[in-house]
Each structure stands twice: as C-alpha cells, then as structure tokens.
Design an enzyme around this catalytic site. Structure first.
Site, PDB file in Angstrom:
ATOM      1  N   PHE A 109     -14.127  14.930  15.453  1.00 40.67           N
ATOM      2  CA  PHE A 109     -12.836  15.572  15.718  1.00 40.67           C
ATOM      3  C   PHE A 109     -12.327  16.415  14.553  1.00 40.67           C
ATOM      4  O   PHE A 109     -11.487  17.283  14.732  1.00 40.67           O
ATOM      5  CB  PHE A 109     -11.793  14.523  16.137  1.00 40.67           C
ATOM      6  CG  PHE A 109     -10.840  14.108  15.042  1.00 40.67           C
ATOM      7  CD1 PHE A 109     -11.176  13.131  14.134  1.00 40.67           C
ATOM      8  CD2 PHE A 109      -9.600  14.721  14.942  1.00 40.67           C
ATOM      9  CE1 PHE A 109     -10.287  12.761  13.133  1.00 40.67           C
ATOM     10  CE2 PHE A 109      -8.716  14.352  13.957  1.00 40.67           C
ATOM     11  CZ  PHE A 109      -9.051  13.371  13.038  1.00 40.67           C
ATOM     12  N   LYS A 110     -12.861  16.175  13.351  1.00 37.26           N
ATOM     13  CA  LYS A 110     -12.356  16.951  12.219  1.00 37.26           C
ATOM     14  C   LYS A 110     -12.659  18.442  12.359  1.00 37.26           C
ATOM     15  O   LYS A 110     -12.002  19.272  11.739  1.00 37.26           O
ATOM     16  CB  LYS A 110     -12.863  16.358  10.917  1.00 37.26           C
ATOM     17  CG  LYS A 110     -12.219  14.993  10.699  1.00 37.26           C
ATOM     18  CD  LYS A 110     -12.492  14.381   9.387  1.00 37.26           C
ATOM     19  CE  LYS A 110     -11.750  13.061   9.253  1.00 37.26           C
ATOM     20  NZ  LYS A 110     -12.235  12.040  10.216  1.00 37.26           N
ATOM     21  N   ASP A 111     -13.630  18.779  13.196  1.00 34.08           N
ATOM     22  CA  ASP A 111     -13.876  20.199  13.468  1.00 34.08           C
ATOM     23  C   ASP A 111     -12.641  20.874  14.074  1.00 34.08           C
ATOM     24  O   ASP A 111     -12.461  22.079  13.910  1.00 34.08           O
ATOM     25  CB  ASP A 111     -15.023  20.364  14.473  1.00 34.08           C
ATOM     26  CG  ASP A 111     -16.373  19.976  13.880  1.00 34.08           C
ATOM     27  OD1 ASP A 111     -16.572  20.167  12.668  1.00 34.08           O
ATOM     28  OD2 ASP A 111     -17.221  19.484  14.650  1.00 34.08           O
TER      29      ASP A 111
END
Ligand SMILES: *Cc1c(COP(=O)(O)O)cnc(C)c1O
Length: 492
Positions: A109-111
């Site tokens: 999810f950090k993308d």
C-alpha cells in the site's frame, strides 16, 4: 491552509514547505491548522475516476499548489504503473470489503503515497526556490524503503537513502531493495530493529551540525517516512474512493455509516481514514488492528502508551513497531491542539518509554477501537478465508480481518466494513503458504511464489517478475552509531 508543528516550534508553514521539511525541526509533525471538508457531495464524487477524486481531496490540503501542478502530480503518479485502472479496487469477500491497496509497483500500500510524493516534493522545491539536492532519508520496516526508491528512482535533483533492519524484513523485501535500480538510490542494512533505524534517522534529522555539513555539499535532508504530510494526504483519497465505490455499486445508500479496519504499524494509514471521516465520509468506527506488538491495542484500551516491552518479529513485519510516530498527530488533536501538552507527552515517551492521556483525551479518541491478533490467529484467518471464498490475503491484511471478525462477534455492529488490504499475498508467500497448510521449505523464495500462484490460481504480479531477474546492486551493512558516516559515503 497552513501547517503547524505538533510541538509548537514551527507554525504557519505552507503545504509545500511542510512537504519539503518532512519532520518539523522541533521533532514534531506538521498538522493542517484545520481538517478541511470536501466541497462536493459523495454522490457527485462517486462518478469520478481515482485521479479526479484525488484532485478533489488533495486540493483541500495542498492549497499552495496550482490546479495544474496538482493534476500533473496526480496524473504522473497514478498511471499505468498500477496494474488496474481502478488503482484501488474494492473486493467484497466473506463479511467485508477489501480495499486492495497493492496494485502499484511494489505490490504494497505504500505505493499509494510514494508514487506521488516525489512529484509533490519536486514541485514544492520549485515553488520554494530550493536549489540544493533533496536527500530523502528513510527508515523502513520493509515496504516503505522499496516503494520510496521506486518512486524517487532517477528523479532529477533527488537522492534517496534507505536504512532497514538487517534481520527484520522478509527475504523478498530485502531482495526488492538490494536490486533497486537508479543512480540516486542507496540502501544500507542496519544492525538493529526498525525502531533503532527510525530513532537513528530521527536523530540525524535533529543534528544541526550534520545539516550544515550537508548544506556545504549542496544537499538538504527530507523525509519520505509516513510522518511527511505529503504521504498522509494522498492516503486520504482511497478512503473517500472506497465509500464512493460502495455508493456507486449500490452497496450502501448516501449517508450510510461504514467502519474501516486498518492493519496498523506507524499509524499513518488509519490516521488518513480519520482525516477522511473529518472531510465528510460517514465513517463510524476506526478499527486499529495490531499484530503481537500490541502497543496500540493496549493504548486504546487503557489510555497508557507504553513501549517498554519485548519487540516481537512476526509474519507481518511492516507492523512490527513499538513507536507509532503518526499517533502524535491524533494525540495533538485530542489535546485540543495544545502543542505544549503534546510535547510533554512525547518527551515522556522519549525519556520513560511511556505516557498517559487524560480522560478528556480518551473521550476524544473513542471512535477508535484497538484489537490485536496472534500469529496463530493470523494464519487461521488466511486459511479460513481461502477455504470459504478462495480469496488469499497477506498476513498484514489477515491481522485486520482477524480483528474485524472479533469486533463483529463482540459488538454485533452491522455497519459495512472496509478492510485496508495492504499487501499482495505474493509479497509474503512463505508465510501465506504456511498458513494454507502447505509449509514450503524451498530455499528459493521464487519457487515458493510459484507454488502460491498454483494454489491460489492467481498469476504472479509483474513486480515479482522484475525482482526475479534483477542483479543485487546494494551491499552496505552499517552499525547504528555509524549511520551519518554511511550517508557521507553515499553522498560525498
Ligand atoms: C506500512 C505497512 C502497514 C502499516 O501501515 P502504517 O501506516 O504504518 O500504520 C501495514 N501493512 C503493510 C503491508 C505495510 O507495508
């Protein structure tokens, strides 16, 4: 919209200044002076693409960006790097709605935030006439480092340096980082855990002499950690988007309350959900899910934050954290934006490892529910969900699902619930295989991935193929007290 430090030392920064600085010089975090509201109704917004919606949300926070600048950042970030045009699809399985936040370059999810942060930062530098090279300094528990490097790779005027705990990330995560391309990317494994890495990075940010030395070399430090407001703001978008998707698909009626359940480490993702609530998304409860490092669960239960405990390595390493940095922003709000009180609590955390909040503050954060999951429960959840629905989730997401199932059993709260699905199961294939009762002793992680692909009937994401064939480019190992030296070696 201006930004103030949670500790009172800096006030009145513009969004672009706050993005460039990352962490405030007083050690505090930047907060918008008020939480803005959406200026359109959710029904109207539910017809928008992810990119269009991102603009509607982010323009309320980043008010010194022109429309053209902001749309450029958004459109550059959320493009074909993502493997679905929906960017963050919502998948209904079992009793919940999984918001899949893992369709970007590094399948976690950090993308969602780190694909846009470089553009926000370069735009911010231009706006503030910064001529120095921006040096991104990041401590990572596994996913941030790779996602940040993927975002900043070969972005002109930037260098990126990542520190990760040598034995605290998965084999695949380590490979992802050590194979990173780009002339401006640097990686070092530190001998210590994630909190050591994060504390080390925070100290470097506070070292004025080191800042001067860097400046002499034409460099200025900034942060891509989830404390940067430029990380937090893009994360608000997908909670609004999730609600809009549910509305558009007829799953809910306009104004109907939902809950969100977020697998939590540094408290960035769930804080973004809280911001979305204040923007006008009808979110009733925020379920904060922890793994066996259950500091936050105990905090929401008792009002005492106490990091004096054993640090446990789990199958959800990105949540193996004892100091959740972004919680400071919620603490600040719960004091009624009293920076002095907030600073005292953080000082107490620094000196004694704990602090206690008042009853009024407890009242303020009552929308949050803290729960935790043991390793055994996480594995059982992965297996049960697969048996029941065929859907395979990763251990981080499974922490959230476990906590949601318990919450549901405890409360009977019938509100529809969005679970933030924060990583592709392929990123944690050995643990997922073990959970599915197919413990795979193969020493080559890619063979385990092949097996998972066969069992789940899902073909491996492109991000996996890329790492499979890449050469190792980074070999630096460093001791905690030598972190500044390592930076010198990388830069000068
Ligand atoms: C970083 C991360 C988390 C925790 O998110 P926070 O914003 O730090 O609370 C959860 N799951 C995965 C896969 C992550 O990479």
């Amino acid at each position: 919209m201006l930004y103030n430090s949670t500790r009172g030392g800096e006030t009145g920064r513009t969004a672009s200044q706050a993005i460039l600085e990352g962490l405030s010089r007083d050690g505090g975090l930047f907060m918008p002076e008020e939480l803005p509201k959406l200026d359109k109704g959710l029904r109207e917004l539910s017809g928008l693409s992810y990119q269009e919606l991102a603009y509607e949300v982010m323009k309320e926070f980043l008010t010194d960006f022109t429309e053209e600048e902001l749309r450029h950042c958004i459109n550059s970030a959320y493009d074909s790097k993502f493997d679905t045009p929906a960017i963050a699809p919502l998948v209904k399985k079992d009793n919940a709605y999984f918001l899949e936040l893992f369709h970007g370059k590094t399948i976690a999810f950090k993308d969602m935030a780190l694909s846009i942060l470089p553009y926000l930062m370069v735009t911010s530098a231009r706006k503030n006439h910064v001529e120095d090279k921006i040096v991104i300094l990041t401590a990572t528990s596994g996913d941030t480092g790779k996602a940040a490097m993927a975002g900043f790779q070969d972005v002109p005027g930037t260098e990126i340096i990542v520190f990760y705990p040598k034995d605290g990330v998965s084999r695949f995560q380590e490979l992802q980082m050590r194979t990173q391309q780009g002339d401006n990317t640097h990686v070092a494994a530190i001998i210590g855990n994630f909190d050591d890495a994060q504390t080390g990075v925070k100290q470097i940010f506070g070292d004025q002499n080191f800042a001067k030395e860097l400046k002499e070399h034409g460099c200025v430090l900034s942060s891509a950690n989830s404390i940067n407001i430029g990380r937090l703001v893009p994360q608000v978008v997908y909670y609004v988007y999730a609600y809009c998707q549910m509305l558009a698909q007829g799953e809910i009626t306009e104004g109907e309350e939902i809950n969100v359940c977020v697998p939590t480490g540094n408290f960035g993702n769930i804080l973004a959900a809280y911001f979305a609530k204040h923007m006008g998304v009808p979110i009733a409860r925020l379920l904060c899910a922890s793994n066996e490092n259950r500091v936050l669960t105990d905090f929401f239960g008792s009002g005492t934050y106490d990091k004096n405990r054993e640090f446990i390595l789990t199958s959800s390493p990105s949540m193996d954290i004892l100091v959740s940095s972004n919680l400071e922003r919620l603490i600040y709000l719960s004091t009624g934006r009293n920076a002095e009180e907030c600073r005292d609590l953080m000082q107490s955390l620094y000196t004694t490892g704990k602090y206690q909040i008042t009853d009024a503050m407890k009242q303020f954060i009552a929308d949050f529910y803290g729960g935790s999951a043991t390793e055994e429960q996480v594995f059982a959840t992965i297996r049960t969900l697969k048996d029941r629905t065929g859907y395979v989730i990763d251990p981080h997401t499974a922490v959230a699902k476990t906590v949601y199932d318990r919450y549901l059993a405890e409360t009977g709260d019938a509100r529809k619930t969005v679970i933030a699905s924060t990583a592709s199961p392929f990123k944690f294939a050995p643990a997922v295989m073990e959970a599915l009762g197919q413990k795979d002793e193969k020493s080559d992680v890619f063979m385990v991935i092949d097996d998972l692909s066969r069992i789940s009937g899902v073909s491996e994401p492109k991000a996996i193929q890329d790492v499979r064939t890449a050469d190792i480019r980074h070999n630096t190992v460093c001791e905690i007290p030598k972190m500044e030296n390592t930076i010198r070696d990388f830069l000068f």
